[in-house]
Design an enzyme around this catalytic site. Structure first.
Site, PDB file in Angstrom:
ATOM      1  N   SER A 133      -3.516   6.436  -2.375  1.00  0.00           N
ATOM      2  CA  SER A 133      -2.160   6.035  -2.028  1.00  0.00           C
ATOM      3  C   SER A 133      -1.193   6.482  -3.129  1.00  0.00           C
ATOM      4  O   SER A 133      -0.986   7.666  -3.321  1.00  0.00           O
ATOM      5  CB  SER A 133      -2.105   4.531  -1.774  1.00  0.00           C
ATOM      6  OG  SER A 133      -0.922   4.166  -1.112  1.00  0.00           O
ATOM      7  N   HIS A 169      -2.006   7.659   4.203  1.00  0.00           N
ATOM      8  CA  HIS A 169      -2.095   6.721   5.335  1.00  0.00           C
ATOM      9  C   HIS A 169      -1.416   7.309   6.576  1.00  0.00           C
ATOM     10  O   HIS A 169      -0.640   6.636   7.260  1.00  0.00           O
ATOM     11  CB  HIS A 169      -1.462   5.375   4.963  1.00  0.00           C
ATOM     12  CG  HIS A 169      -1.932   4.815   3.662  1.00  0.00           C
ATOM     13  ND1 HIS A 169      -3.263   4.621   3.361  1.00  0.00           N
ATOM     14  CD2 HIS A 169      -1.237   4.432   2.542  1.00  0.00           C
ATOM     15  CE1 HIS A 169      -3.377   4.117   2.143  1.00  0.00           C
ATOM     16  NE2 HIS A 169      -2.169   4.009   1.627  1.00  0.00           N
TER      17      HIS A 169
END
Length: 246
Positions: A133, A169
């Site tokens: 991330s 994501h």
């Protein structure tokens, strides 16, 4: 023999859904460890993006059985560095793994501590830089972040070790990540780059993408580029299934 600079830029989860194979926990850390080529890798967690949360640091050491043989450590910068010589410690690591969270806060704190230069030197020396991330976005030139809100915004001051944009994501259903990334690339706000679905990672050697890998069958990485006239072109990349054994 000197090691080539490598980065493993991941989309992952701190916790996988109930019923997932137990090997998923820590799998992307194990990938980075294997890329280092070390028999018992020295692996340092950098949880700046979560404000050096004690819960994250505790979870890191609690996950040790999921990593296999390794020498674990961590670098925290709040309220001051926990290591007497940050540069010396990081330069002796085989893997530096950056936890997710706020990439905007991460970049600001790293620059205040002059960590940007240290990490660049680690990379050049062959320390594997990795993370999920925010720990993926930070190595790139720019990307998309939820550091300000769930509506998402561009972040354009990444470390720039990799001359591409990045989106993580990419398959999330709670935020418009795919739509926002496509639009920003099409509009020229962000340059061409790569996006990853949860469970996938981009393995760079030097500044070139070597391959995309996944710990979840059927997940992919994508290349997104402007196509001219305000459009975009999105291409699924060959993504190798690689779930390192425990």
């Amino acid at each position: 023999m000197a090691r080539e600079p490598q980065i493993l830029a991941c989309s992952g989860r701190a916790r996988w859904p109930e019923g997932s194979p137990p090997g998923l926990t820590g799998a992307q850390v194990r990938q980075a460890m294997l890329l280092s080529g070390a028999g018992r890798p020295r692996v340092c967690l950098v949880p700046t993006a979560m404000g050096d949360s004690p819960l994250v640091i505790e979870a890191w050491y609690a996950m040790a059985p999921n990593f296999g043989p390794a020498e674990l450590s961590h670098l925290q910068l709040f309220p001051q560095p926990n290591l007497p010589d940050v540069r010396a410690h990081l330069m002796t690591q085989d893997v530096i793994f950056v936890w997710g969270g706020s990439v905007v806060n991460l970049l600001a704190v790293w620059r205040a501590h002059r960590l940007e230069e240290v990490l660049r030197d680690c990379w050049a020396a062959g320390v594997v830089l990795a993370g999920g991330s925010a720990g993926s976005l930070c190595w790139h030139r720019c990307g998309v972040t939820d550091s300000f809100s769930d509506s998402l915004d561009p972040v354009t001051d990444g470390l720039g070790l990799l001359p591409f944009s990045n989106q993580v994501h990419f398959d999330a259903d709670d935020q418009p990540r795919r739509t926002v990334y496509r639009t920003l690339v099409a509009d020229g706000v962000l340059p061409a780059g790569y996006a990853t679905e949860d469970g996938t990672a981009l393995h760079y050697v030097g500044t070139s993408l070597h391959e995309a890998v996944t710990i979840v069958p059927g997940k992919h990485a994508w290349q997104v580029a402007p196509s001219g006239g305000g459009g975009y072109q999105e291409t699924a990349l060959p993504t190798r299934y690689w779930l390192p054994p425990l």
